[in-house]
Design an enzyme around this catalytic site. Structure first.
Site, mmCIF file in Angstrom:
data_model
loop_
_atom_site.group_PDB
_atom_site.id
_atom_site.type_symbol
_atom_site.label_atom_id
_atom_site.label_comp_id
_atom_site.label_asym_id
_atom_site.label_seq_id
_atom_site.Cartn_x
_atom_site.Cartn_y
_atom_site.Cartn_z
ATOM 1 N N TYR A 1 0.839 -1.207 0.000
ATOM 2 C CA TYR A 1 0.000 0.000 0.000
ATOM 3 C C TYR A 1 0.872 1.255 0.000
ATOM 4 O O TYR A 1 0.634 2.185 -0.777
ATOM 5 C CB TYR A 1 -0.923 -0.019 1.220
ATOM 6 C CG TYR A 1 -1.703 1.260 1.420
ATOM 7 C CD1 TYR A 1 -2.786 1.574 0.609
ATOM 8 C CD2 TYR A 1 -1.343 2.157 2.412
ATOM 9 C CE1 TYR A 1 -3.498 2.754 0.781
ATOM 10 C CE2 TYR A 1 -2.047 3.336 2.599
ATOM 11 C CZ TYR A 1 -3.117 3.628 1.777
ATOM 12 O OH TYR A 1 -3.814 4.801 1.958
ATOM 13 N N ASP B 1 -11.042 8.990 6.030
ATOM 14 C CA ASP B 1 -9.746 9.667 6.127
ATOM 15 C C ASP B 1 -9.983 11.175 6.120
ATOM 16 O O ASP B 1 -10.248 11.747 5.056
ATOM 17 C CB ASP B 1 -8.858 9.246 4.956
ATOM 18 C CG ASP B 1 -7.445 9.818 5.062
ATOM 19 O OD1 ASP B 1 -7.193 10.709 5.882
ATOM 20 O OD2 ASP B 1 -6.594 9.350 4.282
#
Lengths: 128, 128
Positions: free
Chosen positions: B14, B38
């Site tokens: 990631y 987020d």
């Protein structure tokens, strides 16, 4: 919703009680119906009685706890800390990342500790 | 359930794609119906299309991403990283703690990034 400062202070108080408090002192930071999963993927303990029993394993040990990094947003705080316990001639050090959610009253509603056996270091407390 | 090594490798991949991949490359690491929050407490984005759109904000920026600490257990990984973007003469550095859960297929099923405005540092990329 708590502010970032309130979340950060709540984590600092948790770390202080981990080091200096009794199991009941620590569990008092949790909501009545909170959940605790330590490590993540293990049995989820629900409610303050089960949570107190979990922390009772630390009673009688010499514990130091140091907050390394803390982040907070929304209802959540995540923090990296070092917990060192001394017992039976051995020092055990573990550095988990814990994730906690909080209610509007500032009590912990959930805790998940992310660590695996490789994150634990054992050593003798006295040189041979 | 993934192993600790598999979870750790998935996080490293990631971070690599955050630095070098396109929005689609990054979103491909997520399950079809995954959720992304987020920072934690903001709108939850659900599904790969919404997640791709989120990462598209990074396309065209110069991004470096460095994994600082990673912990894994159960279906969960938590990690502290530094993400630095350069654009318009400014360097922006942010060091969140991200928490991800994974399915048995190794795809991310949820991501929550824990950070607040105080965790962002802006500076000019060239001396005045």
């Amino acid at each position: 919703m708590l502010t970032v400062d309130q979340l950060t202070d709540a984590v600092a108080e948790y770390v202080r009680r981990l080091e200096a408090g009794t199991a009941s002192d620590i569990a008092a930071l949790y909501a009545d119906n909170a959940t605790l999963e330590d490590p993540a993927g293990s049995e989820v303990r629900t409610g303050r009685a089960a949570i107190t029993a979990f922390y009772r394993e630390l009673d009688g040990l010499d514990v130091t706890a140091e907050l390394l990094t803390v982040r907070a947003s929304g209802d959540t705080a995540a923090f990296h800390m070092r917990v060192v316990t001394t017992a039976g001639g051995f020092i055990t050090s573990i550095e988990p990342i814990d994730v906690m959610t909080f209610g509007a009253d500032g009590l912990i509603t959930s805790m998940r500790a992310i660590w695996s056996p490789g994150d634990i270091v054992h050593r003798r407390s006295t040189p041979a």
